[in-house]
Scaffold this motif. Structure first.
Motif, PDB file in Angstrom:
ATOM      1  N   SER A   1      -4.013   3.572 -16.015  1.00 42.56           N
ATOM      2  CA  SER A   1      -4.373   2.755 -14.854  1.00 42.56           C
ATOM      3  C   SER A   1      -3.149   2.125 -14.213  1.00 42.56           C
ATOM      4  O   SER A   1      -3.233   1.038 -13.638  1.00 42.56           O
ATOM      5  CB  SER A   1      -5.395   1.681 -15.240  1.00 42.56           C
ATOM      6  OG  SER A   1      -6.578   2.269 -15.742  1.00 42.56           O
TER       7      SER A   1
ATOM      8  N   PRO B   1      -0.064   2.420 -11.323  1.00 42.56           N
ATOM      9  CA  PRO B   1       0.250   3.146 -10.091  1.00 42.56           C
ATOM     10  C   PRO B   1       1.483   4.030 -10.262  1.00 42.56           C
ATOM     11  O   PRO B   1       2.467   3.621 -10.882  1.00 42.56           O
ATOM     12  CB  PRO B   1       0.499   2.028  -9.077  1.00 42.56           C
ATOM     13  CG  PRO B   1       0.835   0.819  -9.887  1.00 42.56           C
ATOM     14  CD  PRO B   1       0.112   0.965 -11.186  1.00 42.56           C
TER      15      PRO B   1
ATOM     16  N   VAL C   1      -2.466  10.420  -1.117  1.00 42.38           N
ATOM     17  CA  VAL C   1      -2.733   9.158  -1.817  1.00 42.38           C
ATOM     18  C   VAL C   1      -4.159   9.199  -2.354  1.00 42.38           C
ATOM     19  O   VAL C   1      -5.114   9.344  -1.584  1.00 42.38           O
ATOM     20  CB  VAL C   1      -2.564   7.943  -0.886  1.00 42.38           C
ATOM     21  CG1 VAL C   1      -2.849   6.647  -1.644  1.00 42.38           C
ATOM     22  CG2 VAL C   1      -1.157   7.922  -0.299  1.00 42.38           C
ATOM     23  N   HIS C   2      -4.290   9.087  -3.664  1.00 41.20           N
ATOM     24  CA  HIS C   2      -5.611   9.084  -4.317  1.00 41.20           C
ATOM     25  C   HIS C   2      -5.610   8.017  -5.416  1.00 41.20           C
ATOM     26  O   HIS C   2      -4.779   8.090  -6.323  1.00 41.20           O
ATOM     27  CB  HIS C   2      -5.916  10.454  -4.937  1.00 41.20           C
ATOM     28  CG  HIS C   2      -5.897  11.585  -3.966  1.00 41.20           C
ATOM     29  ND1 HIS C   2      -6.889  11.792  -3.038  1.00 41.20           N
ATOM     30  CD2 HIS C   2      -4.993  12.582  -3.766  1.00 41.20           C
ATOM     31  CE1 HIS C   2      -6.601  12.871  -2.313  1.00 41.20           C
ATOM     32  NE2 HIS C   2      -5.441  13.366  -2.743  1.00 41.20           N
ATOM     33  N   PRO C   3      -6.504   7.032  -5.333  1.00 40.52           N
ATOM     34  CA  PRO C   3      -7.440   6.767  -4.229  1.00 40.52           C
ATOM     35  C   PRO C   3      -6.720   6.094  -3.065  1.00 40.52           C
ATOM     36  O   PRO C   3      -5.643   5.529  -3.241  1.00 40.52           O
ATOM     37  CB  PRO C   3      -8.437   5.809  -4.882  1.00 40.52           C
ATOM     38  CG  PRO C   3      -7.628   5.074  -5.905  1.00 40.52           C
ATOM     39  CD  PRO C   3      -6.637   6.066  -6.440  1.00 40.52           C
ATOM     40  N   ASP C   4      -7.301   6.166  -1.925  1.00 38.18           N
ATOM     41  CA  ASP C   4      -6.712   5.577  -0.731  1.00 38.18           C
ATOM     42  C   ASP C   4      -7.635   4.475  -0.209  1.00 38.18           C
ATOM     43  O   ASP C   4      -8.817   4.734   0.018  1.00 38.18           O
ATOM     44  CB  ASP C   4      -6.530   6.647   0.339  1.00 38.18           C
ATOM     45  CG  ASP C   4      -5.681   6.185   1.501  1.00 38.18           C
ATOM     46  OD1 ASP C   4      -5.050   5.120   1.377  1.00 38.18           O
ATOM     47  OD2 ASP C   4      -5.674   6.876   2.540  1.00 38.18           O
TER      48      ASP C   4
ATOM     49  N   ALA D   1       0.822   9.603  -4.359  1.00 40.18           N
ATOM     50  CA  ALA D   1       0.527   8.346  -5.058  1.00 40.18           C
ATOM     51  C   ALA D   1      -0.815   8.512  -5.768  1.00 40.18           C
ATOM     52  O   ALA D   1      -1.764   9.073  -5.208  1.00 40.18           O
ATOM     53  CB  ALA D   1       0.480   7.171  -4.084  1.00 40.18           C
ATOM     54  N   ARG D   2      -0.878   8.020  -7.000  1.00 43.10           N
ATOM     55  CA  ARG D   2      -2.101   8.147  -7.797  1.00 43.10           C
ATOM     56  C   ARG D   2      -2.100   7.069  -8.877  1.00 43.10           C
ATOM     57  O   ARG D   2      -1.143   6.297  -9.010  1.00 43.10           O
ATOM     58  CB  ARG D   2      -2.193   9.523  -8.452  1.00 43.10           C
ATOM     59  CG  ARG D   2      -1.022   9.841  -9.377  1.00 43.10           C
ATOM     60  CD  ARG D   2      -1.140  11.223  -9.990  1.00 43.10           C
ATOM     61  NE  ARG D   2       0.044  11.593 -10.758  1.00 43.10           N
ATOM     62  CZ  ARG D   2       0.262  11.252 -12.011  1.00 43.10           C
ATOM     63  NH1 ARG D   2      -0.648  10.508 -12.662  1.00 43.10           N
ATOM     64  NH2 ARG D   2       1.344  11.622 -12.641  1.00 43.10           N
ATOM     65  N   ILE D   3      -3.184   7.043  -9.634  1.00 40.22           N
ATOM     66  CA  ILE D   3      -3.314   6.164 -10.794  1.00 40.22           C
ATOM     67  C   ILE D   3      -3.281   7.038 -12.046  1.00 40.22           C
ATOM     68  O   ILE D   3      -4.016   8.029 -12.127  1.00 40.22           O
ATOM     69  CB  ILE D   3      -4.633   5.365 -10.749  1.00 40.22           C
ATOM     70  CG1 ILE D   3      -4.671   4.489  -9.491  1.00 40.22           C
ATOM     71  CG2 ILE D   3      -4.786   4.502 -11.994  1.00 40.22           C
ATOM     72  CD1 ILE D   3      -3.624   3.407  -9.463  1.00 40.22           C
TER      73      ILE D   3
ATOM     74  N   GLU E   1       0.845  -1.185   0.000  1.00 39.18           N
ATOM     75  CA  GLU E   1       0.000   0.000   0.000  1.00 39.18           C
ATOM     76  C   GLU E   1       0.883   1.238   0.000  1.00 39.18           C
ATOM     77  O   GLU E   1       1.809   1.349   0.817  1.00 39.18           O
ATOM     78  CB  GLU E   1      -0.932   0.016   1.211  1.00 39.18           C
ATOM     79  CG  GLU E   1      -2.087  -0.959   1.102  1.00 39.18           C
ATOM     80  CD  GLU E   1      -3.144  -0.703   2.159  1.00 39.18           C
ATOM     81  OE1 GLU E   1      -3.073   0.365   2.814  1.00 39.18           O
ATOM     82  OE2 GLU E   1      -4.022  -1.553   2.332  1.00 39.18           O
TER      83      GLU E   1
ATOM     84  N   LEU F   1      -4.175   2.752  -2.083  1.00 37.76           N
ATOM     85  CA  LEU F   1      -3.684   2.476  -3.433  1.00 37.76           C
ATOM     86  C   LEU F   1      -2.648   1.355  -3.327  1.00 37.76           C
ATOM     87  O   LEU F   1      -1.628   1.509  -2.650  1.00 37.76           O
ATOM     88  CB  LEU F   1      -3.072   3.725  -4.050  1.00 37.76           C
ATOM     89  CG  LEU F   1      -2.709   3.664  -5.541  1.00 37.76           C
ATOM     90  CD1 LEU F   1      -2.719   5.067  -6.140  1.00 37.76           C
ATOM     91  CD2 LEU F   1      -1.324   3.055  -5.755  1.00 37.76           C
ATOM     92  N   GLU F   2      -2.931   0.249  -3.981  1.00 39.90           N
ATOM     93  CA  GLU F   2      -2.050  -0.909  -3.917  1.00 39.90           C
ATOM     94  C   GLU F   2      -1.215  -1.047  -5.179  1.00 39.90           C
ATOM     95  O   GLU F   2      -1.661  -0.695  -6.276  1.00 39.90           O
ATOM     96  CB  GLU F   2      -2.869  -2.189  -3.695  1.00 39.90           C
ATOM     97  CG  GLU F   2      -3.587  -2.238  -2.350  1.00 39.90           C
ATOM     98  CD  GLU F   2      -4.312  -3.552  -2.156  1.00 39.90           C
ATOM     99  OE1 GLU F   2      -4.563  -4.250  -3.169  1.00 39.90           O
ATOM    100  OE2 GLU F   2      -4.627  -3.896  -0.994  1.00 39.90           O
TER     101      GLU F   2
END
Length: 450
Positions: free
Chosen positions: A383, A385, A336-339, A377-379, A309, A341-342
């Motif tokens: 799609s 990470p 972090v979005h979304p949280d 952190a984002r996408i 994470e 985020l893996e």
């Protein structure tokens, strides 16, 4: 055919009979009104005969026009004109069926080729001489981050130089175009094949991003060079260090003397020799330690992948560097979005990369008012990470950005030039990339894209 002839003969006989009756009524009976009616009737019968004869020509013309415009819903009708016209109708039906079959085969071939082109991994763009795009496969749209376009000029916002090469590049030649966006840099290889189709100029362009391949080859070359240098240096320095240690131990047992008596000169020489040997030993060990630090660049362990994470990774790094952050009075935010985020990575290796980048950011903002570090952190749009370490320091000059990941290059007085190179190599082992974007006195961001 006999029926057609019979129809013609019957109509001609009818016309002759009516005209003969009209003549008799006008000359013999002198009934001019009926004679006029008979003449008009003969004219009507003649017109019907002409229409009957022309109908076959009209049917043929309509049928051939339908073939010309690929409208196979039309057919040739015999209308009971006899076996000959029935055979002609059947022949035309066979011709129409063959044209329909050929067209269906061509459409299937076109769909097949389109599917092949769409699934090819090499980005392709087919366009006319005026720039009108006829085909752009999925790989090209993914690479250039665009939807379907009508003209290659639509790529001007991405790179005017790319559009210029697409329009003017000669066949058989290759051009390199560097494209920089907000979060990535591409080294595009462009080649164009030109041909004529139906007297109209067409072109097919292939576009490939060679940056990853170039970086991979560059990294392999640096690693090979580092292996050779460290091996040769260690082979030369290790014996020197060993001999220096031995000489130092031997000289340690020899009295140095106080130097008051002129005859005590050998004692001073011994002291000088002991100091020189001690210096050689110390510097040899330092050089060995220095070389050992570079060996880490060529001996990175293979990643052991786990599901991580991003928020937890950032918290761990911030916790490890909490003392330094408080000492420098830094603001360190986590976004972090979304949280949650893996992402999948080796926790130890990625943590080392994040620590290196965070320490660099701390040094960059040292002594600045309102110093701030952000861990994001984002996408992304694909799609994938993305992790970022950003700071509001003075920034990195464009010419330095080009060399910042080169092994042994550093802008710090006490830097080794290995940290960023090692971090990029770790990201490459993860199948990802490490890039930098810097706007002076605004923000510098290092991006990890998995």
């Amino acid at each position: 055919m006999k029926r057609f002839r019979l129809q013609i003969i019957v109509r001609l006989v009818a016309i002759v009979v009516v005209l003969g009756g009209a003549y008799w009524l006008a000359v013999e009976a002198q009934v001019y009104e009926l004679a006029l009616v008979a003449v008009l009737t003969a004219v009507y019968l003649a017109w019907r005969l002409i229409r009957y004869v022309e109908k076959m020509a009209r049917d043929l013309t309509r049928f051939l026009e339908s073939v010309r415009y690929a409208d196979f819903s039309q057919g040739f009708t015999s209308d009971g004109r006899g076996p000959l016209f029935d055979h002609l109708r059947d022949a035309f039906r066979d011709v129409t069926g063959e044209f329909r079959r050929i067209r269906a085969e061509k459409e299937e071939q076109v769909r097949y080729l389109e599917n092949v082109v769409q699934h090819i991994g090499i980005p392709l763009i087919s366009f006319r001489d005026d720039g009108t795009v006829e085909l752009m496969n999925r790989a090209a749209r993914r690479l250039l981050r665009t939807g379907p376009i009508r003209n290659v000029d639509a790529l001007t916002d991405l790179s005017p130089k790319l559009v210029d090469h697409l329009r003017t590049l000669e066949p058989g030649r290759q051009a390199m175009v560097r494209v920089t966006e907000d979060d990535r840099t591409m080294q595009l290889s462009v080649s164009v094949s030109r041909f004529r189709l139906r007297d109209e100029a067409h072109a097919i362009a292939t576009i490939q991003d060679l940056r990853n391949e170039l970086e991979e080859k560059e990294m392999e070359a640096w690693q090979q060079l580092t292996r050779v240098l460290t091996h040769e240096i260690m082979n030369s320095v290790a014996p020197i260090s060993s001999l220096a240690s031995t000489a130092h131990r031997l000289l340690a047992d020899v009295p140095a003397g106080d130097g008051a008596d002129p005859e005590d000169q050998p004692g001073e020489v011994t002291a000088d020799a002991r100091e020189a040997v001690e210096t050689i030993e110390r510097r040899s060990k330092g050089l060995i330690s220095f070389v050992d630090s570079y060996r880490s660049f060529t001996k990175i362990p293979n990643p052991t992948f786990e599901v991580l994470e991003a928020g937890d990774m950032f918290e761990n790094v911030r916790r490890l560097l909490r003392v330094q952050i408080e000492e420098h009075d830094l603001e360190c935010d986590i976004q972090v979005h979304p949280d949650p985020l893996e992402f999948t990575a080796d926790p130890e290796l990625i943590e080392q990369v994040l620590i290196n980048l965070t320490l660099n950011a701390m040094q960059a903002v040292e002594g600045r008012d309102g110093a701030r570090i952000e861990m994001r952190a984002r996408i992304d749009r694909r799609s994938r990470p993305v992790l970022q370490i950003a700071d509001n320091g003075p920034g990195i000059a464009p010419d330095v950005q080009e060399r910042i990941f080169v092994p042994f290059f550093t802008t710090k007085e006490d830097g080794s030039g290995i940290g960023l190179s090692l971090s990029r190599q770790i990201m490459r082992l993860h199948g990802g990339t490490l890039t930098v974007r810097s706007e002076p006195d605004v923000e510098t961001a290092f991006t990890l894209r998995f």
